[in-house]
Design a protein around this motif. Structure first.
Motif, PDB file in Angstrom:
ATOM      1  N   ASN A 101      -2.359  27.003  19.041  1.00  0.00           N
ATOM      2  CA  ASN A 101      -2.819  28.357  19.373  1.00  0.00           C
ATOM      3  C   ASN A 101      -2.507  28.712  20.818  1.00  0.00           C
ATOM      4  OD1 ASN A 101      -5.542  30.104  20.330  1.00  0.00           O
ATOM      5  ND2 ASN A 101      -4.571  30.755  18.413  1.00  0.00           N
ATOM      6  N   VAL A 102      -2.670  27.753  21.726  1.00  0.00           N
ATOM      7  CA  VAL A 102      -2.338  27.978  23.135  1.00  0.00           C
ATOM      8  C   VAL A 102      -0.862  28.333  23.284  1.00  0.00           C
ATOM      9  CG1 VAL A 102      -2.096  26.856  25.390  1.00  0.00           C
ATOM     10  CG2 VAL A 102      -4.180  26.511  24.037  1.00  0.00           C
ATOM     11  N   GLU A 103      -0.002  27.556  22.644  1.00  0.00           N
ATOM     12  CA  GLU A 103       1.441  27.788  22.759  1.00  0.00           C
ATOM     13  C   GLU A 103       1.838  29.161  22.209  1.00  0.00           C
ATOM     14  OE1 GLU A 103       3.280  25.745  24.375  1.00  0.00           O
ATOM     15  OE2 GLU A 103       2.063  23.907  24.424  1.00  0.00           O
ATOM     16  N   TYR A 104       1.242  29.563  21.089  1.00  0.00           N
ATOM     17  CA  TYR A 104       1.561  30.866  20.513  1.00  0.00           C
ATOM     18  C   TYR A 104       1.054  32.011  21.395  1.00  0.00           C
ATOM     19  CZ  TYR A 104       3.657  29.695  16.007  1.00  0.00           C
ATOM     20  OH  TYR A 104       4.526  29.273  15.024  1.00  0.00           O
ATOM     21  N   ASN A 105      -0.124  31.862  21.982  1.00  0.00           N
ATOM     22  CA  ASN A 105      -0.652  32.901  22.866  1.00  0.00           C
ATOM     23  C   ASN A 105       0.224  33.080  24.102  1.00  0.00           C
ATOM     24  OD1 ASN A 105      -3.413  34.326  22.339  1.00  0.00           O
ATOM     25  ND2 ASN A 105      -3.664  32.275  21.472  1.00  0.00           N
ATOM     26  N   VAL A 106       0.639  31.985  24.701  1.00  0.00           N
ATOM     27  CA  VAL A 106       1.512  32.062  25.879  1.00  0.00           C
ATOM     28  C   VAL A 106       2.850  32.677  25.495  1.00  0.00           C
ATOM     29  CG1 VAL A 106       2.723  30.702  27.626  1.00  0.00           C
ATOM     30  CG2 VAL A 106       0.364  30.122  27.007  1.00  0.00           C
ATOM     31  N   SER A 107       3.370  32.282  24.344  1.00  0.00           N
ATOM     32  CA  SER A 107       4.625  32.862  23.858  1.00  0.00           C
ATOM     33  C   SER A 107       4.497  34.377  23.681  1.00  0.00           C
ATOM     34  CB  SER A 107       5.025  32.210  22.533  1.00  0.00           C
ATOM     35  OG  SER A 107       6.151  32.843  21.970  1.00  0.00           O
ATOM     36  N   TYR A 108       3.353  34.821  23.184  1.00  0.00           N
ATOM     37  CA  TYR A 108       3.114  36.253  22.942  1.00  0.00           C
ATOM     38  C   TYR A 108       3.096  37.032  24.257  1.00  0.00           C
ATOM     39  CZ  TYR A 108       1.481  39.764  19.549  1.00  0.00           C
ATOM     40  OH  TYR A 108       1.375  40.832  18.701  1.00  0.00           O
ATOM     41  N   ILE A 109       2.472  36.458  25.287  1.00  0.00           N
ATOM     42  CA  ILE A 109       2.439  37.125  26.595  1.00  0.00           C
ATOM     43  C   ILE A 109       3.836  37.199  27.191  1.00  0.00           C
ATOM     44  CG2 ILE A 109       1.550  36.978  28.955  1.00  0.00           C
ATOM     45  CD1 ILE A 109      -0.939  35.587  27.770  1.00  0.00           C
ATOM     46  N   TYR A 110       4.598  36.117  27.088  1.00  0.00           N
ATOM     47  CA  TYR A 110       5.973  36.131  27.585  1.00  0.00           C
ATOM     48  C   TYR A 110       6.815  37.179  26.844  1.00  0.00           C
ATOM     49  CZ  TYR A 110       5.471  31.949  30.490  1.00  0.00           C
ATOM     50  OH  TYR A 110       5.111  31.059  31.480  1.00  0.00           O
ATOM     51  N   HIS A 111       6.553  37.339  25.559  1.00  0.00           N
ATOM     52  CA  HIS A 111       7.296  38.333  24.789  1.00  0.00           C
ATOM     53  C   HIS A 111       6.950  39.745  25.256  1.00  0.00           C
ATOM     54  CE1 HIS A 111       9.395  38.426  20.595  1.00  0.00           C
ATOM     55  NE2 HIS A 111      10.212  38.623  21.599  1.00  0.00           N
ATOM     56  N   ALA A 112       5.690  39.956  25.620  1.00  0.00           N
ATOM     57  CA  ALA A 112       5.286  41.257  26.164  1.00  0.00           C
ATOM     58  C   ALA A 112       5.971  41.517  27.503  1.00  0.00           C
ATOM     59  CB  ALA A 112       3.768  41.310  26.319  1.00  0.00           C
ATOM     60  N   LEU A 113       6.099  40.470  28.328  1.00  0.00           N
ATOM     61  CA  LEU A 113       6.816  40.606  29.606  1.00  0.00           C
ATOM     62  C   LEU A 113       8.291  40.931  29.371  1.00  0.00           C
ATOM     63  CD1 LEU A 113       5.132  37.636  31.477  1.00  0.00           C
ATOM     64  CD2 LEU A 113       5.163  40.003  32.299  1.00  0.00           C
ATOM     65  N   TYR A 114       8.881  40.296  28.383  1.00  0.00           N
ATOM     66  CA  TYR A 114      10.270  40.599  28.028  1.00  0.00           C
ATOM     67  C   TYR A 114      10.424  42.077  27.661  1.00  0.00           C
ATOM     68  CZ  TYR A 114      13.754  41.514  24.415  1.00  0.00           C
ATOM     69  OH  TYR A 114      14.718  42.096  23.639  1.00  0.00           O
ATOM     70  N   ALA A 115       9.508  42.576  26.825  1.00  0.00           N
ATOM     71  CA  ALA A 115       9.589  43.976  26.389  1.00  0.00           C
ATOM     72  C   ALA A 115       9.427  44.922  27.577  1.00  0.00           C
ATOM     73  CB  ALA A 115       8.516  44.250  25.339  1.00  0.00           C
ATOM     74  N   TYR A 116       8.574  44.561  28.536  1.00  0.00           N
ATOM     75  CA  TYR A 116       8.372  45.418  29.702  1.00  0.00           C
ATOM     76  C   TYR A 116       9.637  45.513  30.555  1.00  0.00           C
ATOM     77  CZ  TYR A 116       6.821  46.868  34.345  1.00  0.00           C
ATOM     78  OH  TYR A 116       6.718  47.516  35.560  1.00  0.00           O
ATOM     79  N   PHE A 117      10.216  44.384  30.906  1.00  0.00           N
ATOM     80  CA  PHE A 117      11.374  44.396  31.800  1.00  0.00           C
ATOM     81  C   PHE A 117      12.636  44.897  31.112  1.00  0.00           C
ATOM     82  CE2 PHE A 117       8.674  41.435  34.213  1.00  0.00           C
ATOM     83  CZ  PHE A 117       8.789  41.986  35.479  1.00  0.00           C
ATOM     84  N   ASP A 118      12.629  44.967  29.789  1.00  0.00           N
ATOM     85  CA  ASP A 118      13.777  45.475  29.046  1.00  0.00           C
ATOM     86  C   ASP A 118      13.742  46.994  28.888  1.00  0.00           C
ATOM     87  OD1 ASP A 118      16.212  44.770  27.560  1.00  0.00           O
ATOM     88  OD2 ASP A 118      15.137  45.542  25.804  1.00  0.00           O
ATOM     89  N   ARG A 119      12.685  47.636  29.371  1.00  0.00           N
ATOM     90  CA  ARG A 119      12.602  49.097  29.282  1.00  0.00           C
ATOM     91  C   ARG A 119      13.714  49.764  30.091  1.00  0.00           C
ATOM     92  NH1 ARG A 119       6.202  50.185  30.624  1.00  0.00           N
ATOM     93  NH2 ARG A 119       5.298  49.089  28.817  1.00  0.00           N
TER      94      ARG A 119
END
Length: 255
Positions: A101-119
């Motif tokens: 669960n920890v690994e998936y949560n961290v992965s999810y936050i990193y994915h949100a960061l990816y989406a932000y900087f890709d704007r």
């Protein structure tokens, strides 16, 4: 030409012919006994005295067919129970599910960061690439723990994942530095969770889980913390100006 039998041989032969044993066994004898039978053509056979241990005769100290009996009794017969599970404590199984669960949560936050900087109005493709790779790496860690859980005969139980924020701009630090500091905090948090998992394994004497965590994750986690710490230090020197774009190009061109 006929040879006359010796008296000793005649005595031995007469004893065998009468059906008796020349050397009758004693009750407490631990020696090998020699017997002769007329029906076997007066050939001698070797017999172990009653009460003699096979270990004392053969030197065998490991009897697999005897020792495996208790393990065979532990093999489950119901289809819903793992056949592979062996010396795998419940605490280890639960702690692995928590780490997934920890690994998936961290992965999810990193994915949100990816989406932000890709704007299109942010346009930092290097940061987007870095955080997308980081997201995939953390997801890979979760899948590796899932695979290990199944290998040990545990049951994977996926838990809820919290929705991350979608805005990462910071008035004072800027989005680049703020995002990298967040990444550093996440890597340190993940390291703490891994160390907790290792301590659970040590407490339950789960040597195989200890080896798995130490060999597959702890060293890599230290390297990630060191790399991101350097990125944070460099971005603090750069500030929010034109240097952020150059730093983004460095991340974009990294292998």
């Amino acid at each position: 030409m006929l040879l006359k039998a010796s008296p000793a041989l005649s005595l031995l032969s007469s004893g065998a012919g009468s059906g008796g044993n020349l050397f009758p066994p004693s009750k407490n004898s631990s020696n090998l006994l020699f017997s002769s039978s007329a029906s076997r053509g007066s050939k001698f056979s070797v017999q172990a005295a009653k009460g003699t241990s096979s270990k004392s005769l053969t030197g065998v100290v490991f009897e697999p067919f005897e020792e495996v009996k208790k393990e065979m009794d532990l093999v489950p017969s119901t289809p819903l129970v793992s056949l592979a599970r062996h010396k795998f404590p419940d605490d280890s199984e639960s702690a692995i599910n928590d780490q997934i669960n920890v690994e998936y949560n961290v992965s999810y936050i990193y994915h949100a960061l990816y989406a932000y900087f890709d704007r299109d109005n942010v346009g930092l493709k290097g940061f987007a690439k870095f955080f997308n790779d980081s997201s995939l790496e953390e997801r890979g860690h979760a899948e590796k723990f899932m695979e290990y859980q199944n290998k040990r005969g545990g049951r994977v139980k996926l838990q809820s994942i919290l929705m991350p924020v979608s805005e990462f701009d910071h008035e004072e630090k800027g989005d680049a530095l703020y995002a990298m500091e967040l990444a550093l905090s996440l890597e340190k948090l993940t390291n703490e969770k891994l160390l907790k998992l290792q301590s659970v394994a040590v407490k339950n004497n789960d040597v195989q889980l200890v080896d798995f965590v130490e060999s597959e994750f702890l060293g890599e986690q230290v390297e990630a913390i060191k790399t991101i710490s350097e990125y944070v230090a460099q971005l603090r020197r750069i500030g929010k100006g034109h240097g952020v774009w150059h730093f983004d190009q460095m991340l974009l061109n990294e292998a």
